[in-house]
Scaffold this motif. Structure first.
Motif, PDB file in Angstrom:
ATOM      1  N   THR A  18       0.830  -1.204   0.000  1.00 44.18           N
ATOM      2  CA  THR A  18       0.000   0.000   0.000  1.00 44.18           C
ATOM      3  C   THR A  18       0.866   1.256   0.000  1.00 44.18           C
ATOM      4  O   THR A  18       0.636   2.189  -0.774  1.00 44.18           O
ATOM      5  CB  THR A  18      -0.925   0.013   1.226  1.00 44.18           C
ATOM      6  OG1 THR A  18      -1.725  -1.174   1.225  1.00 44.18           O
ATOM      7  CG2 THR A  18      -1.816   1.238   1.234  1.00 44.18           C
ATOM      8  N   GLY A  21       2.523   1.679  -3.340  1.00 44.60           N
ATOM      9  CA  GLY A  21       1.574   2.183  -4.321  1.00 44.60           C
ATOM     10  C   GLY A  21       1.297   3.665  -4.150  1.00 44.60           C
ATOM     11  O   GLY A  21       1.105   4.387  -5.131  1.00 44.60           O
ATOM     12  N   MET A  22       1.302   4.145  -2.880  1.00 48.55           N
ATOM     13  CA  MET A  22       1.089   5.565  -2.626  1.00 48.55           C
ATOM     14  C   MET A  22       2.308   6.394  -3.036  1.00 48.55           C
ATOM     15  O   MET A  22       2.176   7.551  -3.435  1.00 48.55           O
ATOM     16  CB  MET A  22       0.759   5.774  -1.150  1.00 48.55           C
ATOM     17  CG  MET A  22      -0.610   5.215  -0.753  1.00 48.55           C
ATOM     18  SD  MET A  22      -0.824   5.034   1.042  1.00 48.55           S
ATOM     19  CE  MET A  22      -0.738   6.729   1.589  1.00 48.55           C
ATOM     20  N   THR A 103      -0.818  14.285 -10.957  1.00 46.46           N
ATOM     21  CA  THR A 103      -1.167  12.892 -11.248  1.00 46.46           C
ATOM     22  C   THR A 103      -2.192  12.809 -12.378  1.00 46.46           C
ATOM     23  O   THR A 103      -2.069  11.981 -13.283  1.00 46.46           O
ATOM     24  CB  THR A 103      -1.723  12.182  -9.993  1.00 46.46           C
ATOM     25  OG1 THR A 103      -2.903  12.864  -9.534  1.00 46.46           O
ATOM     26  CG2 THR A 103      -0.701  12.141  -8.872  1.00 46.46           C
ATOM     27  N   PHE A 154      -7.303   0.934   2.192  1.00 48.85           N
ATOM     28  CA  PHE A 154      -6.297   1.030   1.134  1.00 48.85           C
ATOM     29  C   PHE A 154      -5.529  -0.275   0.963  1.00 48.85           C
ATOM     30  O   PHE A 154      -5.184  -0.667  -0.145  1.00 48.85           O
ATOM     31  CB  PHE A 154      -5.315   2.168   1.434  1.00 48.85           C
ATOM     32  CG  PHE A 154      -5.835   3.521   1.045  1.00 48.85           C
ATOM     33  CD1 PHE A 154      -7.169   3.708   0.711  1.00 48.85           C
ATOM     34  CD2 PHE A 154      -4.999   4.609   1.013  1.00 48.85           C
ATOM     35  CE1 PHE A 154      -7.653   4.955   0.360  1.00 48.85           C
ATOM     36  CE2 PHE A 154      -5.461   5.859   0.662  1.00 48.85           C
ATOM     37  CZ  PHE A 154      -6.793   6.028   0.338  1.00 48.85           C
ATOM     38  N   LEU A 158      -5.405  -1.013  -2.767  1.00 50.06           N
ATOM     39  CA  LEU A 158      -4.091  -0.731  -3.335  1.00 50.06           C
ATOM     40  C   LEU A 158      -3.142  -1.895  -3.123  1.00 50.06           C
ATOM     41  O   LEU A 158      -2.427  -2.317  -4.039  1.00 50.06           O
ATOM     42  CB  LEU A 158      -3.501   0.540  -2.715  1.00 50.06           C
ATOM     43  CG  LEU A 158      -4.269   1.851  -2.910  1.00 50.06           C
ATOM     44  CD1 LEU A 158      -3.428   3.017  -2.420  1.00 50.06           C
ATOM     45  CD2 LEU A 158      -4.644   2.054  -4.357  1.00 50.06           C
ATOM     46  N   MET A 162      -4.240  -3.009  -6.911  1.00 52.17           N
ATOM     47  CA  MET A 162      -3.645  -1.993  -7.783  1.00 52.17           C
ATOM     48  C   MET A 162      -2.118  -2.115  -7.859  1.00 52.17           C
ATOM     49  O   MET A 162      -1.531  -2.074  -8.951  1.00 52.17           O
ATOM     50  CB  MET A 162      -4.035  -0.594  -7.294  1.00 52.17           C
ATOM     51  CG  MET A 162      -5.529  -0.332  -7.261  1.00 52.17           C
ATOM     52  SD  MET A 162      -6.255  -0.197  -8.904  1.00 52.17           S
ATOM     53  CE  MET A 162      -5.889   1.520  -9.262  1.00 52.17           C
ATOM     54  N   THR A 163      -1.451  -2.266  -6.705  1.00 52.48           N
ATOM     55  CA  THR A 163       0.006  -2.368  -6.710  1.00 52.48           C
ATOM     56  C   THR A 163       0.495  -3.612  -7.447  1.00 52.48           C
ATOM     57  O   THR A 163       1.426  -3.521  -8.264  1.00 52.48           O
ATOM     58  CB  THR A 163       0.561  -2.324  -5.273  1.00 52.48           C
ATOM     59  OG1 THR A 163       0.208  -1.065  -4.678  1.00 52.48           O
ATOM     60  CG2 THR A 163       2.072  -2.474  -5.264  1.00 52.48           C
ATOM     61  N   VAL A 300      -2.469   3.720 -13.591  1.00 52.93           N
ATOM     62  CA  VAL A 300      -2.550   3.007 -12.310  1.00 52.93           C
ATOM     63  C   VAL A 300      -1.638   3.660 -11.275  1.00 52.93           C
ATOM     64  O   VAL A 300      -2.038   3.882 -10.123  1.00 52.93           O
ATOM     65  CB  VAL A 300      -2.191   1.516 -12.493  1.00 52.93           C
ATOM     66  CG1 VAL A 300      -2.100   0.814 -11.140  1.00 52.93           C
ATOM     67  CG2 VAL A 300      -3.232   0.820 -13.363  1.00 52.93           C
ATOM     68  N   ASN A 304      -3.084   5.602  -7.908  1.00 55.64           N
ATOM     69  CA  ASN A 304      -2.704   5.167  -6.565  1.00 55.64           C
ATOM     70  C   ASN A 304      -2.212   6.337  -5.725  1.00 55.64           C
ATOM     71  O   ASN A 304      -2.627   6.535  -4.577  1.00 55.64           O
ATOM     72  CB  ASN A 304      -1.605   4.103  -6.640  1.00 55.64           C
ATOM     73  CG  ASN A 304      -2.097   2.763  -7.138  1.00 55.64           C
ATOM     74  OD1 ASN A 304      -3.297   2.573  -7.346  1.00 55.64           O
ATOM     75  ND2 ASN A 304      -1.180   1.841  -7.340  1.00 55.64           N
ATOM     76  N   THR A 307      -4.957   8.987  -4.828  1.00 56.93           N
ATOM     77  CA  THR A 307      -5.841   8.530  -3.756  1.00 56.93           C
ATOM     78  C   THR A 307      -5.181   8.666  -2.396  1.00 56.93           C
ATOM     79  O   THR A 307      -5.780   9.164  -1.439  1.00 56.93           O
ATOM     80  CB  THR A 307      -6.230   7.057  -4.003  1.00 56.93           C
ATOM     81  OG1 THR A 307      -6.823   6.940  -5.294  1.00 56.93           O
ATOM     82  CG2 THR A 307      -7.209   6.574  -2.956  1.00 56.93           C
ATOM     83  N   GLY A 308      -3.918   8.223  -2.296  1.00 53.94           N
ATOM     84  CA  GLY A 308      -3.203   8.319  -1.028  1.00 53.94           C
ATOM     85  C   GLY A 308      -3.003   9.742  -0.567  1.00 53.94           C
ATOM     86  O   GLY A 308      -3.172  10.058   0.623  1.00 53.94           O
TER      87      GLY A 308
END
Length: 399
Positions: A18, A21-22, A103, A154, A158, A162-163, A300, A304, A307-308
């Motif tokens: 997570t 990904g952030m 982003t 998350f 994530l 996602m990650t 992607v 990520n 969102t973070g």
């Protein structure tokens, strides 16, 4: 009731995934391959220099925030007013002023192969490029807003989905490079011909991850607590371990991307930036489908990070200014980021350079002084002296 429960190995990987990904956004995709491309045959020392500022300092930032118990406490020994002002500036820069809008703008720019056909066209007198960018950003931020409303989940979205998807796409690109890139790297370009290590060190600033590390602590703490770990020291230890694991992920992925850039230096001519390097390689590996793969990777990664950052900023401002709820702050930051994003990537990047030049050395200095294990290093006068010196370096480097 507090529990000293520890994270399981699987939970550690999820939380670390997570955090990775952030961290891993557009800059993280662009700069490592470009460092490798420009450094060519001396890409190894350049990569190691970049690792210090793009991996080690962000990990140290996560550890420092976990150690002191919060972002604003990093600066508490300097002055209470400085702590709140500096922290707010970091959150705004890494949030709605620069990083979050970037982003969406970067994601949109990667779909140029689809939008180019509308160049020069207008809709009721408005340029189609602007209309398409605004529509893309609107959908992008609506999706990010709905995911950011539940930061404790998350790790499930994530970390689990996602990650891994992002990593899989990067690995596919690297494996293709193993088969297609047989030539040895070209000679280094002038910027890396001498002092490749220090040049790579400075380039690592551009990922903005040291500033991001300062602001991600709140969300990662929520994810650790959602796993059942609630005792403060246990949460801090879990965050530190997640930061180290995320650092290993970053190091590995940066290494793959830098290798691609270094090998690509032998076959690509006049690539202007990391986007051009990756675009050129994907075109060679996969043909026209490569552009779609690369756009998907960027989307992607950027989603990520967006969102973070949205969730982290809203959580911090709700904590400091509780008159407005977390959701209200989240809505405000999503709307503000959307409005800034439609200005375009070029303008956003132009604004970000002087701001980063001012804040980055100060952030690094504050992180390091908080991690020193010596009694003298914890004295307020030392913290103040280090901060003043870092500001002087920042101002000097702007001229």
């Amino acid at each position: 009731f507090m529990t000293t429960k520890k994270l399981t190995f699987r939970q550690k990987i999820l939380v670390a995934g997570t955090l990775f990904g952030m961290f891993f956004g557009a800059g993280n995709l662009i700069f490592p391959p470009f460092v490798g491309y420009q450094a060519g045959s001396v890409s190894l020392p350049a990569f190691l220099g970049m690792v210090l500022t793009a991996v080690c300092f962000p990990v140290l930032g996560v550890v420092a925030v976990a150690k002191v118990g919060g972002t604003d406490r990093l600066c508490s020994k300097i002055h209470p007013s400085f702590a709140i002002v500096f922290t707010i500036l970091v959150y705004l820069c890494i949030g709605p002023m620069l990083a979050i809008p970037r982003t969406a703008s970067t994601s949109y720019s990667m779909f140029a192969f689809l939008t180019a056909r509308f160049d020069g066209m207008t809709l009721v007198g408005i340029p189609m490029d602007w209309v398409l960018r605004a529509a893309f950003s609107l959908v992008f931020f609506i999706g990010a807003y709905h995911l950011a409303k539940r930061p404790a989940r998350f790790k499930d979205i994530l970390g689990k989905w996602m990650t891994p998807v992002l990593l899989l796409m990067i690995v596919v690109m690297f494996v293709a490079g193993l088969f297609c890139l047989k030539d040895v790297p070209a000679a280094p370009q002038e910027a890396y011909a001498s002092g490749a290590f220090m040049k790579g060190f400075v380039e690592g600033y551009n990922t903005m991850d040291t500033l991001a590390a300062i602001v991600f602590g709140i969300v990662i703490a929520l994810n650790v607590q959602a796993c059942g770990v609630t005792e403060r020291k246990a949460v801090a230890r879990s965050i530190m371990k997640a930061g180290v694991i995320a650092g290993v992920f970053l190091f590995t992925v940066y290494g793959l991307l830098a290798w691609l850039g270094a090998r690509g230096s032998a076959v690509l001519a006049q690539a202007a930036d990391g986007t051009a390097v990756l675009s050129g390689l994907c075109l060679q590996f996969f043909g026209p489908v490569g552009a779609l793969l690369l756009a998907a990777i960027f989307f992607v990664a950027c989603f990520n990070v967006c969102t973070g950052l949205l969730s982290s900023c809203a959580a911090f401002f709700h904590e400091k200014f509780p008159r407005f709820s977390f959701i209200r702050w989240l809505q405000a930051f999503a709307v503000a980021s959307f409005l800034v994003s439609i200005l375009g990537l070029e303008l956003i990047l132009k604004i970000s350079v002087p701001v980063l030049t001012l804040l980055y050395p100060v952030a690094i200095a504050i992180i390091v002084i908080n991690l020193l294990p010596f009694a003298w290093a914890q004295k307020p006068v030392v913290h103040r002296a280090v901060t003043v010196l870092a500001f002087a370096v920042s101002i000097w480097s702007m001229f």
